[in-house]
Write a protein that holds these residues in place. Sequence first.
Motif, PDB file in Angstrom:
ATOM      1  N   ILE A  91     -12.992  83.116  -3.458  1.00  0.00           N
ATOM      2  CA  ILE A  91     -12.994  84.441  -4.079  1.00  0.00           C
ATOM      3  C   ILE A  91     -14.021  85.343  -3.391  1.00  0.00           C
ATOM      4  O   ILE A  91     -13.752  86.517  -3.110  1.00  0.00           O
ATOM      5  CB  ILE A  91     -13.301  84.316  -5.590  1.00  0.00           C
ATOM      6  N   CYS A  92     -15.193  84.783  -3.107  1.00  0.00           N
ATOM      7  CA  CYS A  92     -16.236  85.567  -2.434  1.00  0.00           C
ATOM      8  C   CYS A  92     -15.835  85.902  -0.998  1.00  0.00           C
ATOM      9  O   CYS A  92     -16.072  87.020  -0.514  1.00  0.00           O
ATOM     10  CB  CYS A  92     -17.555  84.797  -2.448  1.00  0.00           C
ATOM     11  N   TYR A  93     -15.213  84.937  -0.308  1.00  0.00           N
ATOM     12  CA  TYR A  93     -14.784  85.161   1.075  1.00  0.00           C
ATOM     13  C   TYR A  93     -13.719  86.246   1.136  1.00  0.00           C
ATOM     14  O   TYR A  93     -13.637  87.010   2.103  1.00  0.00           O
ATOM     15  CB  TYR A  93     -14.244  83.863   1.661  1.00  0.00           C
ATOM     16  N   GLY A  94     -12.902  86.346   0.085  1.00  0.00           N
ATOM     17  CA  GLY A  94     -11.874  87.383   0.035  1.00  0.00           C
ATOM     18  C   GLY A  94     -12.375  88.689  -0.539  1.00  0.00           C
ATOM     19  O   GLY A  94     -11.624  89.675  -0.580  1.00  0.00           O
ATOM     20  N   ASN A  95     -13.632  88.737  -0.997  1.00  0.00           N
ATOM     21  CA  ASN A  95     -14.221  89.942  -1.583  1.00  0.00           C
ATOM     22  C   ASN A  95     -13.318  90.517  -2.685  1.00  0.00           C
ATOM     23  O   ASN A  95     -13.032  91.707  -2.719  1.00  0.00           O
ATOM     24  CB  ASN A  95     -14.483  90.998  -0.498  1.00  0.00           C
ATOM     25  N   LYS A  96     -12.906  89.634  -3.586  1.00  0.00           N
ATOM     26  CA  LYS A  96     -11.994  90.034  -4.662  1.00  0.00           C
ATOM     27  C   LYS A  96     -12.803  90.342  -5.920  1.00  0.00           C
ATOM     28  O   LYS A  96     -13.109  89.456  -6.721  1.00  0.00           O
ATOM     29  CB  LYS A  96     -10.985  88.916  -4.919  1.00  0.00           C
ATOM     30  N   GLY A  97     -13.116  91.624  -6.080  1.00  0.00           N
ATOM     31  CA  GLY A  97     -14.039  92.046  -7.130  1.00  0.00           C
ATOM     32  C   GLY A  97     -13.640  91.648  -8.529  1.00  0.00           C
ATOM     33  O   GLY A  97     -14.447  91.090  -9.282  1.00  0.00           O
ATOM     34  N   ILE A  98     -12.393  91.916  -8.934  1.00  0.00           N
ATOM     35  CA  ILE A  98     -11.948  91.602 -10.292  1.00  0.00           C
ATOM     36  C   ILE A  98     -11.989  90.098 -10.528  1.00  0.00           C
ATOM     37  O   ILE A  98     -12.411  89.636 -11.591  1.00  0.00           O
ATOM     38  CB  ILE A  98     -10.518  92.139 -10.528  1.00  0.00           C
ATOM     39  N   GLU A  99     -11.561  89.330  -9.536  1.00  0.00           N
ATOM     40  CA  GLU A  99     -11.572  87.868  -9.673  1.00  0.00           C
ATOM     41  C   GLU A  99     -12.995  87.324  -9.752  1.00  0.00           C
ATOM     42  O   GLU A  99     -13.250  86.326 -10.427  1.00  0.00           O
ATOM     43  CB  GLU A  99     -10.822  87.223  -8.507  1.00  0.00           C
ATOM     44  N   VAL A 100     -13.939  87.981  -9.066  1.00  0.00           N
ATOM     45  CA  VAL A 100     -15.341  87.564  -9.131  1.00  0.00           C
ATOM     46  C   VAL A 100     -15.856  87.694 -10.562  1.00  0.00           C
ATOM     47  O   VAL A 100     -16.475  86.771 -11.104  1.00  0.00           O
ATOM     48  CB  VAL A 100     -16.212  88.402  -8.175  1.00  0.00           C
ATOM     49  N   VAL A 101     -15.579  88.836 -11.195  1.00  0.00           N
ATOM     50  CA  VAL A 101     -16.042  89.064 -12.569  1.00  0.00           C
ATOM     51  C   VAL A 101     -15.421  88.041 -13.515  1.00  0.00           C
ATOM     52  O   VAL A 101     -16.100  87.480 -14.385  1.00  0.00           O
ATOM     53  CB  VAL A 101     -15.699  90.499 -13.025  1.00  0.00           C
ATOM     54  N   SER A 102     -14.131  87.779 -13.346  1.00  0.00           N
ATOM     55  CA  SER A 102     -13.449  86.802 -14.198  1.00  0.00           C
ATOM     56  C   SER A 102     -14.022  85.405 -14.005  1.00  0.00           C
ATOM     57  O   SER A 102     -14.215  84.656 -14.972  1.00  0.00           O
ATOM     58  CB  SER A 102     -11.948  86.808 -13.881  1.00  0.00           C
ATOM     59  N   PHE A 103     -14.319  85.061 -12.744  1.00  0.00           N
ATOM     60  CA  PHE A 103     -14.867  83.733 -12.450  1.00  0.00           C
ATOM     61  C   PHE A 103     -16.276  83.591 -13.015  1.00  0.00           C
ATOM     62  O   PHE A 103     -16.647  82.528 -13.517  1.00  0.00           O
ATOM     63  CB  PHE A 103     -14.873  83.501 -10.936  1.00  0.00           C
ATOM     64  N   VAL A 104     -17.067  84.655 -12.932  1.00  0.00           N
ATOM     65  CA  VAL A 104     -18.422  84.628 -13.487  1.00  0.00           C
ATOM     66  C   VAL A 104     -18.379  84.388 -14.991  1.00  0.00           C
ATOM     67  O   VAL A 104     -19.182  83.625 -15.542  1.00  0.00           O
ATOM     68  CB  VAL A 104     -19.158  85.946 -13.155  1.00  0.00           C
ATOM     69  N   ASP A 105     -17.422  85.018 -15.674  1.00  0.00           N
ATOM     70  CA  ASP A 105     -17.262  84.795 -17.118  1.00  0.00           C
ATOM     71  C   ASP A 105     -16.963  83.321 -17.397  1.00  0.00           C
ATOM     72  O   ASP A 105     -17.458  82.750 -18.380  1.00  0.00           O
ATOM     73  CB  ASP A 105     -16.129  85.660 -17.668  1.00  0.00           C
ATOM     74  N   ARG A 106     -16.162  82.723 -16.538  1.00  0.00           N
ATOM     75  CA  ARG A 106     -15.823  81.306 -16.700  1.00  0.00           C
ATOM     76  C   ARG A 106     -17.050  80.418 -16.520  1.00  0.00           C
ATOM     77  O   ARG A 106     -17.297  79.492 -17.305  1.00  0.00           O
ATOM     78  CB  ARG A 106     -14.740  80.941 -15.688  1.00  0.00           C
ATOM     79  N   LEU A 107     -17.847  80.706 -15.485  1.00  0.00           N
ATOM     80  CA  LEU A 107     -19.058  79.918 -15.243  1.00  0.00           C
ATOM     81  C   LEU A 107     -20.065  80.063 -16.389  1.00  0.00           C
ATOM     82  O   LEU A 107     -20.765  79.111 -16.729  1.00  0.00           O
ATOM     83  CB  LEU A 107     -19.725  80.347 -13.932  1.00  0.00           C
ATOM     84  N   ALA A 108     -20.122  81.239 -16.969  1.00  0.00           N
ATOM     85  CA  ALA A 108     -21.093  81.491 -18.036  1.00  0.00           C
ATOM     86  C   ALA A 108     -20.804  80.668 -19.283  1.00  0.00           C
ATOM     87  O   ALA A 108     -21.700  80.455 -20.112  1.00  0.00           O
ATOM     88  CB  ALA A 108     -21.105  82.976 -18.383  1.00  0.00           C
ATOM     89  N   LYS A 109     -19.570  80.173 -19.421  1.00  0.00           N
ATOM     90  CA  LYS A 109     -19.157  79.472 -20.637  1.00  0.00           C
ATOM     91  C   LYS A 109     -19.238  77.948 -20.523  1.00  0.00           C
ATOM     92  O   LYS A 109     -18.974  77.256 -21.505  1.00  0.00           O
ATOM     93  CB  LYS A 109     -17.727  79.871 -20.996  1.00  0.00           C
ATOM     94  N   ILE A 110     -19.574  77.415 -19.350  1.00  0.00           N
ATOM     95  CA  ILE A 110     -19.507  75.959 -19.193  1.00  0.00           C
ATOM     96  C   ILE A 110     -20.776  75.245 -19.664  1.00  0.00           C
ATOM     97  O   ILE A 110     -20.822  74.016 -19.669  1.00  0.00           O
ATOM     98  CB  ILE A 110     -19.211  75.558 -17.722  1.00  0.00           C
ATOM     99  N   GLY A 111     -21.799  75.980 -20.063  1.00  0.00           N
ATOM    100  CA  GLY A 111     -23.012  75.359 -20.584  1.00  0.00           C
ATOM    101  C   GLY A 111     -24.064  75.165 -19.503  1.00  0.00           C
ATOM    102  O   GLY A 111     -23.757  75.022 -18.315  1.00  0.00           O
ATOM    103  N   ARG A 112     -25.328  75.148 -19.933  1.00  0.00           N
ATOM    104  CA  ARG A 112     -26.445  75.144 -18.983  1.00  0.00           C
ATOM    105  C   ARG A 112     -26.467  73.893 -18.117  1.00  0.00           C
ATOM    106  O   ARG A 112     -26.706  73.969 -16.906  1.00  0.00           O
ATOM    107  CB  ARG A 112     -27.770  75.278 -19.749  1.00  0.00           C
TER     108      ARG A 112
END
Length: 388
Positions: A261-282
């Motif tokens: 996602i980062c290599y493709g510079n896909k902004g919307i997908e980056v935000v969606s992926f960050v939301d996913r990472l934020a939910k997996i627990g510390r």
Amino acid sequence: MQFKDIVGQHAVKHRLINSVVENRVSHAQLFLGPEGSGSLALAVAYAQYLCCEDKQPNDSCGVCPACRKYQKLMHPDLHFSYPFFAKDKNDTALTFIEQWRDALTNQPYLSLDAWRGYLDAENKQANINIAECHQIIKKLSLKPFESQYKVLILWLPEYLDKEGNALLKIIEEPQPNTLFLLVAQNQDQILNTILSRTQLIKIPALSYADIEQYLVDEQNQPKNTAAEVAYLSNGNMAEALAMLQHDAKGYHNLFVQWLRICYGNKGIEVVSFVDRLAKIGRENQKNFLRYGISFVRECCLLLAGADDLVHLPAQELETARKMVLVNEKGRQVMDINAAQAVINELEKAHYHVERNANPKILFLDVSLQIIKFIFFKTIPAGTHYIPN
């Protein structure tokens, strides 16, 4: 605890057994090994072997009265000292002995974080206080009660402050058949006055193969999961077992998806992926970042031509090769400079996750930095690799 219950460390076990057989038992020994190497378990197994009433060639018998008491950590000649979170200035290790026995019985590869979980630590700092030093002197001034040896196992002497100097006389001139077994992780943090009075026994980190085999045989993990966890743990059995309590699967696919996602510079997908990472627990966030750091380091080895040093499972290795390969357009996902920059960002992110940073803000910032490195090829000053 017996030597056979401890993963790997065959050379250390052989040395310890030989010291007893050849009657070369030093009265003060320092078991120095990284977290999760089994140094504490080895100290307990060694003490049990010393006090066993029917020693076998390679281990204690496990069935004599002394062994049975040792296996419950309740032998009258076995004493423990360890860091604790004192609520009162008069608290000593004996105040927390029931929690200690429970913790060490359940987890021979005990870490300080795991030990904290057994106590009401709140925000207190772990230490070994002066009251505990006086208690040690009192206990060890007496003769052995049942066995030939009276043994004190002092876990993490790094947490002895200057109060530890109170122990110098009894360490240097103990009662007959009194043994001090210090179990440490960082030699530089131990009082030099104590360090100079001990015989050093170095214990290496466990091998990747030892941890993987243990997870398959004893923890009933699938080989792929065991391989990934062993790779992530970096020789730390305590870390490997902690990962099994969380979602230890899928870090590879998740991390590679993030890089794509980062290599493709896909902004919307980056935000969606960050939301996913934020939910997996510390804990899973920490393990995810740890995997990423290890994976990118393996990519660095491939970039350096050190293929024989790479320890990746087949699927991860194939992905890593594709990432460092220059394609027909003359581009590659990651060169050595980008890899170093990514590692630096992941290490900083791991540091901040441990300190409860806001995960959405943190992972969005890291994602934007990775986009700079692998899409725009903008590398921070001081990160560039300069070959000899």
